[in-house]
Design a protein around this motif. Sequence first.
Motif, PDB file in Angstrom:
ATOM      1  N   GLN A   1       0.672  -1.220   0.124  1.00  0.00           N
ATOM      2  CA  GLN A   1      -0.254  -0.178   0.046  1.00  0.00           C
ATOM      3  C   GLN A   1       0.930   1.456  -0.101  1.00  0.00           C
ATOM      4  O   GLN A   1       0.476   2.262  -0.659  1.00  0.00           O
ATOM      5  CB  GLN A   1      -0.967   0.056   1.059  1.00  0.00           C
ATOM      6  CG  GLN A   1      -1.898   1.224   1.173  1.00  0.00           C
ATOM      7  CD  GLN A   1      -2.822   1.234   0.068  1.00  0.00           C
ATOM      8  OE1 GLN A   1      -3.279   0.005  -0.606  1.00  0.00           O
ATOM      9  NE2 GLN A   1      -3.296   2.389  -0.402  1.00  0.00           N
ATOM     10  N   GLN A   2       2.206   1.177   0.897  1.00  0.00           N
ATOM     11  CA  GLN A   2       2.889   2.536   0.597  1.00  0.00           C
ATOM     12  C   GLN A   2       3.529   2.445  -0.589  1.00  0.00           C
ATOM     13  O   GLN A   2       3.587   3.863  -1.008  1.00  0.00           O
ATOM     14  CB  GLN A   2       3.903   2.015   1.740  1.00  0.00           C
ATOM     15  CG  GLN A   2       3.534   2.242   3.092  1.00  0.00           C
ATOM     16  CD  GLN A   2       4.563   2.019   4.225  1.00  0.00           C
ATOM     17  OE1 GLN A   2       5.695   1.821   3.765  1.00  0.00           O
ATOM     18  NE2 GLN A   2       4.488   1.846   5.681  1.00  0.00           N
TER      19      GLN A   2
ATOM     20  N   GLU B   1       0.806   4.125  -2.846  1.00  0.00           N
ATOM     21  CA  GLU B   1       0.437   5.526  -2.389  1.00  0.00           C
ATOM     22  C   GLU B   1       1.641   6.717  -2.951  1.00  0.00           C
ATOM     23  O   GLU B   1       1.490   7.859  -3.308  1.00  0.00           O
ATOM     24  CB  GLU B   1       0.485   5.633  -0.749  1.00  0.00           C
ATOM     25  CG  GLU B   1       0.365   6.906  -0.295  1.00  0.00           C
ATOM     26  CD  GLU B   1      -1.155   7.327  -0.784  1.00  0.00           C
ATOM     27  OE1 GLU B   1      -1.575   8.836  -0.740  1.00  0.00           O
ATOM     28  OE2 GLU B   1      -2.141   6.329  -0.914  1.00  0.00           O
TER      29      GLU B   1
ATOM     30  N   ARG C   1       0.971   7.341  -6.508  1.00  0.00           N
ATOM     31  CA  ARG C   1       0.030   8.423  -6.542  1.00  0.00           C
ATOM     32  C   ARG C   1       0.578   9.735  -6.106  1.00  0.00           C
ATOM     33  O   ARG C   1       0.251  10.676  -7.022  1.00  0.00           O
ATOM     34  CB  ARG C   1      -1.088   8.017  -5.739  1.00  0.00           C
ATOM     35  CG  ARG C   1      -2.255   8.961  -6.045  1.00  0.00           C
ATOM     36  CD  ARG C   1      -3.563   8.582  -4.806  1.00  0.00           C
ATOM     37  NE  ARG C   1      -2.888   8.646  -3.489  1.00  0.00           N
ATOM     38  CZ  ARG C   1      -2.995   9.958  -2.902  1.00  0.00           C
ATOM     39  NH1 ARG C   1      -3.374  11.273  -3.616  1.00  0.00           N
ATOM     40  NH2 ARG C   1      -2.462  10.051  -1.638  1.00  0.00           N
TER      41      ARG C   1
END
Length: 357
Positions: A227-228, A231, A234
């Motif tokens: 997830q990091q 992120e 993004r």
Amino acid sequence: MDTVEVIVSLLVVAIIVVSLLSNLLVLICFLYSPEIRSQVPALFILNLTFCNLLLTVCNMPLTLVGIVNKEHPGGAWSCQTAAFLDTFLTTSSMLSMAALSIDRWIAVVFPLSYHSKMRYRDALIGVAYTWLHSLSFSAVPAILSWVGYHQLYASCTLCNAKANGIRGQFVIFTAVFHSLTFLLSLVVLCVTYLKVLKVARFHCKRIDIITMQTLVLLVDIHPSVRQQCLEEQRRRRQRATRKISTFIGTFVLCFAPYVITRMVELFPTVPIDPHWGVVSKCLAYSKAACDPFVYSLLRHQYRKTCGDIINRVLKRRSFDDSSRRVKNGRKNIIQVVEEEKKLSRTHGLEVPRACRT
């Protein structure tokens, strides 16, 4: 003064304070850091900083006085000088921003040949052109007496000629002037920074593909780590868009209202609210306060230099405090010894050997 004039006056004071402090900080960083001075874009930033400082010191206080007193505080000669500086410095600032955008476009699109395409000599030629361009468009109205105190903007700037024959020439000059300064700079900013954004998105896409392939291969990776990584992808895509939007957005937001008002002013039948004229001038002045943060102080190199300067000042201050404490301690010891000597002479006592000097 009504409420709007009071608010605008406070706004001008805030712009003067922020612009003066931030541009002086950029100048200090330039003088302190050899690494910043060695970079080619630093010449354009230095030119932009000097223009903003002169505009802050020479023109903004006169506009503030004009808002308060509703007239120019000096004579005709000082007003003509202020109008000349207003045109010259504003034009030079716009062209410096365009030169910075060209420099970044070359650095991003042609990274391998950047040092051969953009050298110190090329930057000096660019700065010389900005001065020549600005001097030409500021000298012509000064020679033809098209400058003076303009009540609509509460400042000394280009003034509309009253005679019909001269008015036609003034309209042509104003249209050409804003086309070759504001419009030209805006076109250069949009073209170069959109090219930069396109290249940045392409590199981000390649990095994202490599990152996703790595995540697929790492089957046992923790979900939080995955997830990091997503992120960070993004944030990387948004960072380039945010920077480009800041460069172009601040230019349009600060200069467009003033330039549009000057063009609308050429049509006598169109009424312009006097408060709007002063507000548009204040927006143009606010660019001088925004530029240090947009182009310099928010960058890592300038933040690091500011930190080094602060640390050096604090260390020197602590060293001065410690040396001052040592001197005061020695002075106190000498005073104690002298007092003991006086007492010994007064009462006939023998001074201890440790206290003799």
